[in-house]
Motif scaffolding. Structure first.
Motif, mmCIF file in Angstrom:
data_model
loop_
_atom_site.group_PDB
_atom_site.id
_atom_site.type_symbol
_atom_site.label_atom_id
_atom_site.label_comp_id
_atom_site.label_asym_id
_atom_site.label_seq_id
_atom_site.Cartn_x
_atom_site.Cartn_y
_atom_site.Cartn_z
ATOM 1 N N ILE A 1 28.991 6.603 -50.379
ATOM 2 C CA ILE A 1 27.938 6.367 -49.203
ATOM 3 C C ILE A 1 27.373 5.304 -49.816
ATOM 4 O O ILE A 1 26.923 5.016 -50.776
ATOM 5 N N SER A 2 27.125 4.170 -48.917
ATOM 6 C CA SER A 2 26.416 3.102 -49.345
ATOM 7 C C SER A 2 25.335 2.783 -48.336
ATOM 8 O O SER A 2 25.513 2.516 -47.258
ATOM 9 N N PRO A 3 24.103 2.612 -48.848
ATOM 10 C CA PRO A 3 23.003 2.198 -48.047
ATOM 11 C C PRO A 3 23.132 0.927 -47.548
ATOM 12 O O PRO A 3 23.521 -0.014 -48.132
ATOM 13 N N GLU A 4 22.876 0.683 -46.097
ATOM 14 C CA GLU A 4 22.925 -0.617 -45.647
ATOM 15 C C GLU A 4 21.318 -1.141 -45.085
ATOM 16 O O GLU A 4 20.440 -0.201 -45.353
ATOM 17 N N SER A 5 21.121 -2.445 -44.773
ATOM 18 C CA SER A 5 19.947 -2.740 -44.037
ATOM 19 C C SER A 5 19.290 -1.469 -43.329
ATOM 20 O O SER A 5 18.354 -1.300 -43.179
ATOM 21 N N LYS A 6 20.456 -1.279 -42.318
ATOM 22 C CA LYS A 6 19.723 0.010 -41.299
ATOM 23 C C LYS A 6 20.754 1.194 -41.329
ATOM 24 O O LYS A 6 22.071 0.790 -41.118
ATOM 25 N N GLY A 7 20.517 2.243 -42.017
ATOM 26 C CA GLY A 7 21.649 3.455 -42.085
ATOM 27 C C GLY A 7 22.373 3.484 -43.299
ATOM 28 O O GLY A 7 22.048 2.709 -44.552
ATOM 29 N N ALA B 1 16.579 9.419 -57.718
ATOM 30 C CA ALA B 1 15.970 9.275 -58.726
ATOM 31 C C ALA B 1 15.956 10.520 -59.609
ATOM 32 O O ALA B 1 16.015 11.575 -58.997
ATOM 33 N N TRP B 2 15.759 10.411 -61.014
ATOM 34 C CA TRP B 2 15.877 11.377 -61.783
ATOM 35 C C TRP B 2 15.039 11.337 -62.820
ATOM 36 O O TRP B 2 14.391 10.482 -63.325
ATOM 37 N N GLU B 3 14.149 12.552 -63.210
ATOM 38 C CA GLU B 3 13.499 12.735 -64.195
ATOM 39 C C GLU B 3 14.244 13.758 -65.299
ATOM 40 O O GLU B 3 14.216 14.755 -65.286
ATOM 41 N N ILE C 1 21.577 8.460 -40.438
ATOM 42 C CA ILE C 1 21.114 9.488 -41.464
ATOM 43 C C ILE C 1 22.119 10.004 -42.034
ATOM 44 O O ILE C 1 23.171 10.358 -41.530
ATOM 45 N N VAL C 2 22.229 10.371 -43.778
ATOM 46 C CA VAL C 2 23.203 11.053 -44.281
ATOM 47 C C VAL C 2 22.567 12.176 -44.942
ATOM 48 O O VAL C 2 21.712 12.073 -45.396
ATOM 49 N N ILE C 3 23.223 13.349 -44.642
ATOM 50 C CA ILE C 3 22.567 14.707 -45.321
ATOM 51 C C ILE C 3 23.779 14.949 -46.295
ATOM 52 O O ILE C 3 24.814 15.500 -45.907
ATOM 53 N N TRP C 4 23.451 15.101 -47.571
ATOM 54 C CA TRP C 4 24.693 15.435 -48.802
ATOM 55 C C TRP C 4 24.554 16.943 -48.807
ATOM 56 O O TRP C 4 23.397 17.504 -49.166
ATOM 57 N N ALA C 5 25.658 17.726 -48.519
ATOM 58 C CA ALA C 5 25.586 19.154 -49.198
ATOM 59 C C ALA C 5 27.068 19.428 -49.495
ATOM 60 O O ALA C 5 27.764 20.310 -49.082
ATOM 61 N N GLY C 6 27.350 18.658 -50.712
ATOM 62 C CA GLY C 6 28.796 18.563 -51.220
ATOM 63 C C GLY C 6 28.791 19.862 -52.334
ATOM 64 O O GLY C 6 29.939 20.209 -52.633
ATOM 65 N N ASP D 1 12.688 16.687 -48.592
ATOM 66 C CA ASP D 1 14.029 16.619 -49.285
ATOM 67 C C ASP D 1 14.923 15.711 -49.091
ATOM 68 O O ASP D 1 16.397 15.469 -49.131
ATOM 69 N N GLU D 2 14.246 14.389 -48.971
ATOM 70 C CA GLU D 2 14.909 13.033 -49.155
ATOM 71 C C GLU D 2 14.974 12.537 -50.503
ATOM 72 O O GLU D 2 14.219 12.735 -51.531
ATOM 73 N N SER D 3 16.043 11.628 -50.716
ATOM 74 C CA SER D 3 15.967 10.648 -51.938
ATOM 75 C C SER D 3 14.683 10.077 -51.645
ATOM 76 O O SER D 3 14.216 9.464 -50.815
ATOM 77 N N THR D 4 13.930 9.682 -53.000
ATOM 78 C CA THR D 4 12.959 8.890 -53.091
ATOM 79 C C THR D 4 13.197 7.762 -53.160
ATOM 80 O O THR D 4 12.365 6.611 -53.058
ATOM 81 N N LEU D 5 14.723 7.296 -53.404
ATOM 82 C CA LEU D 5 14.954 5.852 -53.334
ATOM 83 C C LEU D 5 15.544 5.384 -52.326
ATOM 84 O O LEU D 5 15.400 4.173 -51.537
ATOM 85 N N HIS D 6 16.156 6.277 -51.284
ATOM 86 C CA HIS D 6 16.686 5.775 -50.101
ATOM 87 C C HIS D 6 16.340 6.749 -48.749
ATOM 88 O O HIS D 6 16.783 7.874 -48.669
ATOM 89 N N PRO D 7 15.151 6.206 -48.028
ATOM 90 C CA PRO D 7 14.948 6.818 -46.842
ATOM 91 C C PRO D 7 15.991 7.143 -46.046
ATOM 92 O O PRO D 7 17.023 6.529 -45.706
#
Ligand SMILES: Cc1cc2nc3c(=O)[nH]c(=O)nc-3n(C[C@H](O)[C@H](O)[C@H](O)COP(=O)(O)OP(=O)(O)OC[C@H]3O[C@@H](n4cnc5c(N)ncnc54)[C@H](O)[C@@H]3O)c2cc1C
Length: 381
Positions: A112-118, A285-287, A132-137, A297-303
């Motif tokens: 899965i690669s983020p692009e300028s849109k989507g 992102a991980w702590e 939009i991508v939803i990961w449910a692996g 429930d989105e990634s904080t890095l990739h909307p």
């Protein structure tokens, strides 16, 4: 864009989320599944049952705990309270068929690669673009195998398709939570002896959050096994395994407390699973070992990249059961509809049925008004 939303994985999380999106009016969805619908459940040992009970309380606004939509019930579907993995996968398949989900099986997402849109989504068959991508692996494909030195000498509990395949009369099981006790009870009932080593003592622990202790279903069968198969099951708590060696044809297991055990047979590692986000960990992102999510429930890095499933964590609480992570399907559906500029969806029924819980206080307040009085399970037979 080829699709508005691509959902990766057709387990309860991916399918349940896809159906919440349908209820929110979101169109042009695709669910991609590497194997077949409910594949993880089809790999459970045949003796294993769901620990969460199913009951068709839906008409009274108490949706079956294992349902993935407000109006279906695995209990009603299978006429069972504790379904096997195969029965639950059959339920998922029936739901996919009934709701005409746009689903492609046997197509594995590789990247899965983020692009300028989507996002661009590359599979072993094609390439797609989605807003939009939803990961449910799911977690099941990622067993925790490096929990201690020499873990490679063990067989992970998830590799067994039936406990009849276990060769030998004695089993040494590392891990005393759900999978370890499940394995132990089945092996003992097949006439074998089992020794369970566990870092804590989950069989006597008490906690208001069901994710932190043995389920009532497991406590009950553990008690039954201890009482009816005297001497065959030995539970050893506060035994933290630090290494397994394979020497002269035997397996030598050492604990942090200084004890040494040996076994003729390969120990069973019931050590759980890694995060479901493992294949796309760089997109979150991980702590430490905790993935970070927005309140939707989105990634904080990739909307626009969401996660649904048992690795969801908010305020230190794990959404590891179906009834927990389904509470967020409506939250994700509403958020996706807003991102795609749909009219505000009417998800009031989802809210009333526990499929749209947006108050994260639920994570921090699992206290029960009545103190529990569990029947004690003796540590050693
Ligand atoms: C042994 C065991 C027992 C459990 N018992 C219960 C229980 O009784 N009650 C309960 O509520 N929860 C239970 N759980 C937790 C339960 O499994 C999970 O809650 C549930 O399976 C998670 O659903 P999921 O859809 O995230 O994952 P899964 O059911 O694993 O589904 C993920 C799907 O994604 C697919 N996939 C993975 N990678 C890709 C890819 N790259 N491309 C395309 N598809 C992909 C997989 O093939 C799979 O079909 C149990 C878990 C385990 C391991």
């Amino acid at each position: 864009m080829d699709f508005s939303v691509i959902i990766v994985g057709a387990g309860p999380a991916g399918m349940g989320c896809a159906l919440a999106l349908q209820r929110a009016g979101v169109a042009n969805l695709l669910v991609l599944e590497a194997e077949t619908v409910g594949a993880s459940f089809r790999r459970w040992p045949e003796q294993m049952r769901m620990i969460t009970p199913s009951f068709h309380g839906n008409p009274f606004f108490q949706t079956d705990l294992n349902a993935i939509t407000p109006d279906t019930s695995p209990a009603e579907f299978s006429q069972k309270e504790h379904l096997s993995g195969r029965e639950y996968a059959d339920y998922l398949q029936a739901v996919a068929f009934h709701f005409k989900l746009n689903l492609r099986e046997n197509e594995r997402v590789l990247q899965i690669s983020p692009e300028s849109k989507g996002y661009s989504v590359t599979t072993d068959k094609a390439g797609y673009r989605a807003e939009i991508v939803i990961w449910a692996g799911g977690e099941f494909s990622h067993p925790k195998t490096g929990a201690f030195q020499g873990a490679e000498h063990c067989a992970h509990s998830s590799v067994f398709r039936t406990w009849n395949d276990y060769q030998g009369d004695d089993a040494l099981i590392i891990g005393g939570y759900e999978s370890g006790i499940d394995a132990a009870c089945h092996l003992v009932q097949l006439g074998k002896r089992a020794l369970v080593l566990s870092s804590g003592e989950p069989w006597i622990a008490d906690h208001a959050d069901p994710s932190e202790v043995l389920s009532p279903f497991t406590r009950e069968r553990l008690l039954h096994t201890m009482q009816n198969y005297s001497g065959q099951l030995n539970l050893r708590g506060n035994a933290t395994v630090v290494s397994v060696d394979h020497l002269s044809g035997r397996y030598i297991v050492k604990t942090a407390e200084g004890e040494v055990f040996d076994s003729k047979h390969r120990p069973i590692a019931a050590t759980g699973f890694q995060s479901a986000l493992t294949p796309i960990k760089d997109l979150f992102a991980w702590e430490g070992s905790t993935p970070q999510f927005t309140d939707e429930d989105e990634s904080t890095l990739h909307p626009g990249l969401y996660y649904t499933g048992p690795s969801l964590i908010h305020q230190g609480s794990k959404f590891c059961f179906i009834y927990k992570f389904r509470a967020r399907f409506g939250v994700i559906a509403r958020s996706v509809a807003r991102r795609l500029d749909y009219p505000e969806p009417d998800l009031e029924n989802d809210r009333n049925r526990g499929f749209l819980v947006d108050d994260l206080e639920c994570c921090t307040n699992c206290e029960c008004a009545v103190e529990s009085k569990p029947e004690p399970v003796e540590a050693k037979a």
